[in-house]
Design a protein around this motif. Structure first.
Motif, PDB file in Angstrom:
ATOM      1  N   GLU A  63     -14.810-107.756 -17.566  1.00  0.00           N
ATOM      2  CA  GLU A  63     -16.215-107.986 -17.045  1.00  0.00           C
ATOM      3  C   GLU A  63     -17.324-107.495 -17.560  1.00  0.00           C
ATOM      4  N   TRP A  64     -16.955-105.873 -17.825  1.00  0.00           N
ATOM      5  CA  TRP A  64     -18.239-104.971 -17.848  1.00  0.00           C
ATOM      6  C   TRP A  64     -18.037-104.519 -19.561  1.00  0.00           C
ATOM      7  N   GLY A  65     -17.249-104.961 -20.345  1.00  0.00           N
ATOM      8  CA  GLY A  65     -17.022-104.906 -21.529  1.00  0.00           C
ATOM      9  C   GLY A  65     -17.597-105.781 -22.741  1.00  0.00           C
ATOM     10  N   ASP A  66     -16.375-106.501 -23.025  1.00  0.00           N
ATOM     11  CA  ASP A  66     -16.239-107.857 -24.043  1.00  0.00           C
ATOM     12  C   ASP A  66     -17.111-108.789 -23.613  1.00  0.00           C
ATOM     13  N   LEU A  67     -17.059-109.260 -22.154  1.00  0.00           N
ATOM     14  CA  LEU A  67     -17.968-110.255 -21.467  1.00  0.00           C
ATOM     15  C   LEU A  67     -19.403-109.974 -21.651  1.00  0.00           C
ATOM     16  N   GLN A  68     -19.813-108.677 -21.365  1.00  0.00           N
ATOM     17  CA  GLN A  68     -21.031-108.635 -21.554  1.00  0.00           C
ATOM     18  C   GLN A  68     -21.676-108.665 -22.889  1.00  0.00           C
ATOM     19  N   ARG A  69     -21.167-108.401 -23.918  1.00  0.00           N
ATOM     20  CA  ARG A  69     -21.405-108.669 -25.333  1.00  0.00           C
ATOM     21  C   ARG A  69     -21.662-110.080 -25.431  1.00  0.00           C
ATOM     22  N   GLU A  70     -20.730-110.757 -24.823  1.00  0.00           N
ATOM     23  CA  GLU A  70     -20.288-112.314 -25.091  1.00  0.00           C
ATOM     24  C   GLU A  70     -21.762-113.054 -24.410  1.00  0.00           C
ATOM     25  N   LEU A  71     -22.033-112.568 -23.355  1.00  0.00           N
ATOM     26  CA  LEU A  71     -23.238-113.144 -22.625  1.00  0.00           C
ATOM     27  C   LEU A  71     -24.475-112.847 -23.226  1.00  0.00           C
ATOM     28  N   LEU A  72     -24.618-111.495 -23.867  1.00  0.00           N
ATOM     29  CA  LEU A  72     -25.780-111.359 -24.712  1.00  0.00           C
ATOM     30  C   LEU A  72     -25.921-112.034 -25.722  1.00  0.00           C
ATOM     31  N   GLU A  73     -24.893-112.208 -26.537  1.00  0.00           N
ATOM     32  CA  GLU A  73     -24.647-113.222 -27.547  1.00  0.00           C
ATOM     33  C   GLU A  73     -25.385-114.690 -27.359  1.00  0.00           C
ATOM     34  N   ARG A  74     -24.907-115.049 -26.128  1.00  0.00           N
ATOM     35  CA  ARG A  74     -25.307-116.586 -25.862  1.00  0.00           C
ATOM     36  C   ARG A  74     -26.546-116.598 -25.422  1.00  0.00           C
ATOM     37  N   GLY A  75     -27.457-115.288 -25.208  1.00  0.00           N
ATOM     38  CA  GLY A  75     -28.852-115.407 -25.028  1.00  0.00           C
ATOM     39  C   GLY A  75     -29.072-115.439 -23.529  1.00  0.00           C
ATOM     40  N   TRP A  76     -28.014-115.447 -22.617  1.00  0.00           N
ATOM     41  CA  TRP A  76     -28.222-115.705 -21.129  1.00  0.00           C
ATOM     42  C   TRP A  76     -28.961-114.671 -20.357  1.00  0.00           C
ATOM     43  N   GLY A  77     -29.275-113.427 -21.031  1.00  0.00           N
ATOM     44  CA  GLY A  77     -29.294-112.128 -20.321  1.00  0.00           C
ATOM     45  C   GLY A  77     -31.102-111.598 -20.621  1.00  0.00           C
ATOM     46  N   ASP A  78     -31.232-110.561 -20.092  1.00  0.00           N
ATOM     47  CA  ASP A  78     -32.395-109.876 -20.307  1.00  0.00           C
ATOM     48  C   ASP A  78     -32.307-108.323 -20.983  1.00  0.00           C
ATOM     49  N   GLY A  79     -30.828-108.203 -21.337  1.00  0.00           N
ATOM     50  CA  GLY A  79     -30.717-106.850 -22.063  1.00  0.00           C
ATOM     51  C   GLY A  79     -29.899-106.103 -21.045  1.00  0.00           C
ATOM     52  N   LEU A  80     -30.130-106.198 -19.598  1.00  0.00           N
ATOM     53  CA  LEU A  80     -29.389-105.352 -18.875  1.00  0.00           C
ATOM     54  C   LEU A  80     -28.097-106.094 -18.580  1.00  0.00           C
ATOM     55  N   PRO A  81     -27.230-105.266 -17.966  1.00  0.00           N
ATOM     56  CA  PRO A  81     -25.784-106.120 -17.405  1.00  0.00           C
ATOM     57  C   PRO A  81     -25.927-107.215 -16.544  1.00  0.00           C
ATOM     58  N   LEU A  82     -25.376-108.279 -16.708  1.00  0.00           N
ATOM     59  CA  LEU A  82     -25.083-109.493 -15.968  1.00  0.00           C
ATOM     60  C   LEU A  82     -23.835-109.328 -15.153  1.00  0.00           C
ATOM     61  N   VAL A  83     -24.081-109.920 -13.861  1.00  0.00           N
ATOM     62  CA  VAL A  83     -22.903-110.086 -12.752  1.00  0.00           C
ATOM     63  C   VAL A  83     -22.274-111.537 -13.341  1.00  0.00           C
ATOM     64  N   PRO A  84     -21.043-111.334 -14.075  1.00  0.00           N
ATOM     65  CA  PRO A  84     -20.607-112.855 -14.282  1.00  0.00           C
ATOM     66  C   PRO A  84     -20.432-113.762 -13.425  1.00  0.00           C
ATOM     67  N   PRO A  85     -21.211-115.085 -13.670  1.00  0.00           N
ATOM     68  CA  PRO A  85     -21.296-116.117 -12.816  1.00  0.00           C
ATOM     69  C   PRO A  85     -20.015-117.086 -12.726  1.00  0.00           C
ATOM     70  N   THR A  86     -19.025-116.206 -12.028  1.00  0.00           N
ATOM     71  CA  THR A  86     -17.896-117.192 -11.731  1.00  0.00           C
ATOM     72  C   THR A  86     -18.057-118.287 -10.829  1.00  0.00           C
ATOM     73  N   GLU A  87     -17.030-119.140 -10.633  1.00  0.00           N
ATOM     74  CA  GLU A  87     -17.362-120.202  -9.795  1.00  0.00           C
ATOM     75  C   GLU A  87     -17.354-119.781  -8.543  1.00  0.00           C
ATOM     76  N   ALA A  88     -16.512-118.977  -8.215  1.00  0.00           N
ATOM     77  CA  ALA A  88     -16.211-118.495  -6.738  1.00  0.00           C
ATOM     78  C   ALA A  88     -17.752-117.867  -6.225  1.00  0.00           C
ATOM     79  N   ARG A  89     -18.207-116.957  -7.042  1.00  0.00           N
ATOM     80  CA  ARG A  89     -19.436-116.339  -6.774  1.00  0.00           C
ATOM     81  C   ARG A  89     -20.586-117.286  -6.490  1.00  0.00           C
ATOM     82  N   VAL A  90     -20.642-118.505  -7.553  1.00  0.00           N
ATOM     83  CA  VAL A  90     -21.583-119.370  -7.604  1.00  0.00           C
ATOM     84  C   VAL A  90     -21.556-120.138  -6.314  1.00  0.00           C
TER      85      VAL A  90
END
Lengths: 412, 92
Positions: A63-90
């Motif tokens: 969640e804090w390694g390759d997933l962060q890179r993936e989320l940034l590449e998707r353009g979902w974020g502001d450059g800071l680490p993102l908490v993954p929006p899993t179905e359970a959390r949402v």
């Protein structure tokens, strides 16, 4: 309209000799003609920015390694680490606010993305919010979607502006939102994640991608997160929510598009008149949008400054009137170009063909001054100019049946 | 890992505009100024070039009232009545 034919002339265009501008135009002339005579194309009125209810499968391990890179590449974020929006959390977010996941809260400009409870929740999770924050965020997105906020301008302008969230009422404490010392700074409270959630909504639902859509020349730090609360306990006057007609039990959130807050230092004045002289002097600056357009202006008084002013019997309206009359700049401090091209054009009735020492106000009406009390001990107040087009909008934080959310609803 | 998309869907409508001309010769060409410097001077220069280079073309200048707001209904009606194509100049 992403496929509207266009020709872009390279910056700079202002502030350079006109013959250089004309050279650029001459180079582009054939392209302008070509764009006007191209075969007709379909024009999409809005830009699609995603699909509602989408689930994205990502083959990340950490969640804090390759997933962060993936989320940034998707353009979902502001450059800071993102908490993954899993179905359970949402889902936990959606469940708390008591509205259906597909309930439409508003439409977020300029992409005209539809904000539902679920996609607001996804952004809130990524920002680090907890489920208890959802009712406030739903109200904030409702305010953000109000046409008076004119979000398309906030999202796309070169001006450094971002929507400030102003929380008022009993939920301030219940949600651990700081209204005291360091109200705009970091600390163990919810201001940071709430403001960040709204920014992610603007990015992911409204399509405000940096550089592509957000053309800010500089931007400002509030474009990461910009959330504060009124210090009602230290406010000698009616709160903003009371002024706007909301009852004692109803907490509200106000969206106010503005620049970063500017400091007003006054350790010496002991009277309302003295303090207002300093406040008006700090506000009376050329180079701010407020001098060119009819628009609002935000004053955030520290509790000590507010106490000094009210001690001399001033009401909020008295403060507004003092700023309207006192925060003025002699026209001699403006460049000739700004007088002719801005003051004479946009505020012609007030300034055109007037003497060169005519005072220029930072608000056109006393009622355009918003006054809050916030912060902790000390002799620093703040003010924030706006862009000229955006107006503040206040929404109540209410349940599906319209009743206000109360602090007791948030007790474990 | 399955994630909920944070993106918003949008309602996309397609506009059916007037077919674009094959040539600008003899047409009325609208020039809409958003009022930011130096768009007025650029459009004046563009008007001169249009008259010099496109036979029979006639520039027609209209200005918005406020740069960040849509053009007024009067300005849009004037463009509808007096132009065949429009160049919307967005100075900034």
């Amino acid at each position: 309209m992403p496929n509207m034919p266009k020709v872009v002339l390279p910056h700079p265009l202002g502030g350079i000799p006109l013959d250089k501008v004309y050279d650029k135009l001459d180079v582009a002339f054939d392209e302008i003609v070509a764009q006007l005579t191209l075969p007709p194309a379909k024009l999409d009125a809005v830009s699609p920015v995603g699909a509602f209810g989408g689930r994205v499968e990502i083959s990340a391990v950490d969640e804090w390694g390759d997933l962060q890179r993936e989320l940034l590449e998707r353009g979902w974020g502001d450059g800071l680490p993102l908490v993954p929006p899993t179905e359970a959390r949402v889902q936990a977010m959606v469940d708390f606010c008591g509205l259906p996941a597909d309930h439409v809260v508003g439409v977020v400009e300029p992409g005209n993305g539809v904000a539902t409870v679920e996609n607001i929740a996804s952004n809130a999770v990524m920002a680090g919010c907890s489920p208890q924050h959802m009712p406030l965020l739903v109200a904030a997105v409702k305010a953000l979607s109000d046409p008076r906020v004119f979000l398309r301008n906030i999202q796309a302008t070169t001006h450094p502006i971002s929507p400030m969230l102003i929380v008022s009422g009993p939920l301030t404490q219940a949600l651990n939102i700081n209204c005291g010392s360091g109200v705009f700074g970091p600390g163990p409270w919810a201001n940071g994640v709430l403001g960040r959630a709204l920014r992610l909504v603007m990015l992911n639902i409204g399509g405000g991608k940096p550089i592509a859509i957000d053309k800010a020349t500089m931007g400002h730090p509030g474009k990461y997160s910009y959330c504060m609360a009124e210090n009602e306990a230290a406010n000698p006057w009616p709160s903003l929510r009371a002024e706007r007609g909301f009852g004692a039990d109803t907490s509200t959130v106000t969206v106010f598009g503005c620049e970063s807050p500017h400091n007003i230092n006054d350790h010496e004045s002991t009277t309302a008149g003295g303090l207002l002289t300093t406040i008006c002097g700090a506000m009376a600056q050329t180079g701010q949008n407020n001098v060119y357009y009819p628009c609002e202006l935000l004053l955030i008084l520290s509790p000590e400054h507010a106490a000094t002013i009210v001690g001399d019997g001033y009401s909020k309206d008295d403060v507004r009137q003092s700023i309207y009359e006192g925060a003025r700049i002699p026209m001699t401090r403006f460049s000739r170009e700004n007088i002719e091209r801005r003051l004479w054009r946009y505020l012609a009735k007030r300034y055109r063909n007037r003497p060169i020492d005519t005072p220029v106000g930072v608000v056109q009406r006393a009622e355009d001054v918003l006054i809050l009390v916030a912060g902790g001990p000390g002799k620093h107040s703040m003010y924030a100019p706006t862009s000229g087009s955006s107006h503040s909008v206040t929404c109540p934080i209410v349940k599906a049946d319209g009743r206000p959310w109360l602090p007791s609803d948030f007790q474990a | 890992m399955k994630l909920c998309s944070p993106l918003g869907h949008s309602v996309t409508s397609t506009l059916t505009g007037k077919a674009r001309p094959h040539s600008l010769e003899g047409l009325r060409i609208g020039l809409l100024d958003n009022t930011k410097a130096p768009v007025d001077k650029m459009l004046a220069h563009l008007a001169r070039r249009i008259e010099e280079r496109i036979p029979g073309a006639k520039p027609f200048y209209v200005s918005k009232s406020v740069m960040s707001r849509p053009a007024s209904a009067e300005a849009m009606e004037s463009l509808r009545q007096n132009t065949d194509v429009v160049i919307n100049a967005l100075g900034d």
